[in-house]
Enzyme design. Structure first.
Site, short mmCIF file in Angstrom:
data_model
loop_
_atom_site.label_atom_id
_atom_site.label_comp_id
_atom_site.label_asym_id
_atom_site.label_seq_id
_atom_site.Cartn_x
_atom_site.Cartn_y
_atom_site.Cartn_z
N ASP A 55 -65.46 -15.33 3.41
CA ASP A 55 -64.39 -15.70 2.48
C ASP A 55 -64.62 -17.09 1.92
O ASP A 55 -65.34 -17.90 2.50
CB ASP A 55 -63.06 -15.77 3.25
CG ASP A 55 -62.41 -14.42 3.38
OD1 ASP A 55 -62.92 -13.47 2.79
OD2 ASP A 55 -61.39 -14.35 4.08
N LYS A 77 -61.37 -13.73 -1.98
CA LYS A 77 -60.41 -14.21 -2.96
C LYS A 77 -59.92 -15.58 -2.60
O LYS A 77 -59.79 -15.93 -1.47
CB LYS A 77 -59.22 -13.25 -3.00
CG LYS A 77 -59.65 -11.88 -3.36
CD LYS A 77 -58.61 -10.87 -3.04
CE LYS A 77 -59.11 -9.48 -3.30
NZ LYS A 77 -59.40 -9.21 -4.69
N MET A 190 -49.63 -18.33 1.87
CA MET A 190 -49.79 -18.30 0.41
C MET A 190 -48.50 -18.73 -0.28
O MET A 190 -48.04 -18.09 -1.21
CB MET A 190 -50.22 -16.90 -0.04
CG MET A 190 -51.64 -16.57 0.41
SD MET A 190 -52.11 -14.87 0.16
CE MET A 190 -51.66 -14.15 1.73
N1 SAH Z 1 -56.33 -14.10 7.59
C1 SAH Z 1 -55.81 -15.45 7.42
C2 SAH Z 1 -54.84 -15.56 6.25
C3 SAH Z 1 -55.50 -15.34 4.92
S1 SAH Z 1 -54.38 -15.56 3.59
C4 SAH Z 1 -55.16 -15.91 8.72
O1 SAH Z 1 -54.94 -15.10 9.60
O2 SAH Z 1 -54.91 -17.10 8.85
C5 SAH Z 1 -54.75 -17.22 3.11
C6 SAH Z 1 -53.57 -18.11 3.46
O3 SAH Z 1 -53.65 -18.48 4.82
C7 SAH Z 1 -53.54 -19.42 2.71
O4 SAH Z 1 -52.96 -19.27 1.43
C8 SAH Z 1 -52.65 -20.23 3.62
O5 SAH Z 1 -51.30 -19.87 3.47
C9 SAH Z 1 -53.11 -19.75 4.98
N2 SAH Z 1 -54.13 -20.65 5.53
C10 SAH Z 1 -55.41 -20.35 5.78
N3 SAH Z 1 -56.05 -21.41 6.34
C11 SAH Z 1 -55.12 -22.39 6.44
C12 SAH Z 1 -55.13 -23.72 6.95
N4 SAH Z 1 -56.24 -24.26 7.48
N5 SAH Z 1 -53.99 -24.43 6.89
C13 SAH Z 1 -52.86 -23.92 6.38
N6 SAH Z 1 -52.78 -22.67 5.88
C14 SAH Z 1 -53.90 -21.91 5.92
#
Ligand code: SAH
Length: 274
Positions: A55, A77, A190
């Site tokens: 990703d 994405k 998100m």
């Molecule tokens: N599969 C991932 C989520 C993917 S959707 C999980 O389980 O964490 C992507 C969203 O995850 C971002 O828009 C944000 O809301 C969150 N995200 C991912 N990495 C992050 C981080 N280091 N700090 C804060 N939010 C994060």
């Protein structure tokens, strides 16, 4: 001989791990960013892969752990930016597997949380490609820890709602009033794009504008930023502070615990550096 060094202990553990075989695809969670939050199985998978399809949100320090010589491809994405269509990603994984590669599909956080891991796994299943899912630490929960906000506190909440703000305001958006009525804290992934709309919808749905809220951006990464404000002010404050994705929004009484915990954590961090 009993392993003594960390390297030996890791090797001993690794002997019991599942083996990534040629022609197989593993959907692997990379955690929220800090390489220290990878699971040991994810680390071993990166070291075993012939091809890694990752990703956009994967930290470069995690990609450095990929076995030298392995092919590394970026797909996936990022809100609003250019993205590879989902079908194309699934087709690519299937093609790499059929070419006999050991394939790791590396996803931020946990592959089954707002990450289309389910869709990719279904495509692999339909194509008859053997696969495995390795869980990762999801950003919604790791983000709370980074901000010293307990996901659950006895006497405060009996549930924690993980939601996506992806479609906020649109016809497919969530019923925020219904979520507000539960009285349980929310963690919204998100959330940045629709932050003002989400906060307004929660207040319209019955949450007090004074409800504690936090935006936690780039949790566990070097540029981590944490903003705490009342729900009614959080969108304006986040804009003023120029907070950017990736970020989660936390809403509810659990956020207040940070007042006590963060000071103690900061003291510890200062002592660790001193
Ligand atoms: N599969 C991932 C989520 C993917 S959707 C999980 O389980 O964490 C992507 C969203 O995850 C971002 O828009 C944000 O809301 C969150 N995200 C991912 N990495 C992050 C981080 N280091 N700090 C804060 N939010 C994060």
């Amino acid at each position: 001989m009993k392993p003594t060094t960390l390297g030996q202990k890791l090797e001993a553990l690794r002997a019991g791990f599942p083996v990534l075989r040629p022609g197989h695809v593993w959907l692997v969670g990379a955690g929220p960013g800090d390489p220290g939050l990878l699971t040991l199985q994810a680390l071993a998978a990166l070291d075993a892969a012939d091809a890694v399809v990752h990703d956009a949100l994967i930290d470069p320090r995690v990609l450095e752990l990929v076995r030298p010589g392995a092919r590394v491809e970026r797909a996936g994405k990022r809100g609003g930016g250019p993205s590879v269509p989902q079908d194309e990603i699934s087709r690519r994984l299937i093609a790499l597997a059929r070419a006999g590669k050991r394939v790791v599909r590396l996803k931020g956080g946990d592959p089954f949380v707002f990450a289309r891991g389910g869709e990719e796994a279904m495509a692999l299943a339909e194509a008859g490609v053997p696969f495995r899912i390795l869980s990762g630490v999801t950003a919604g929960l790791a983000g709370l820890v980074a901000a010293s906000i307990p996901a659950t506190l006895r006497g405060v909440n009996q549930a924690i709602i993980l939601a996506t703000g992806h479609a906020a305001g649109g016809p497919e958006g969530l019923d925020w009033a219904a979520l507000a009525r539960t009285g349980q804290p929310l963690v919204i992934y998100m959330a940045m794009h629709g932050l003002a709309q989400i906060a307004a919808a929660l207040v319209a749905g019955g949450l007090a504008a004074t409800t504690p809220a936090a935006v936690i951006a780039s949790a566990t990464l070097p540029d981590e930023r944490i903003l705490v404000a009342a729900l009614g002010d959080i969108a304006a404050e986040a804009e003023r502070a120029q907070l950017e994705a990736p970020a989660i929004l936390a809403v509810g009484a659990i956020v207040s615990a940070r007042d006590v915990l963060a000071a103690a954590v900061a003291r510890l961090k200062a002592e660790a550096v001193a």
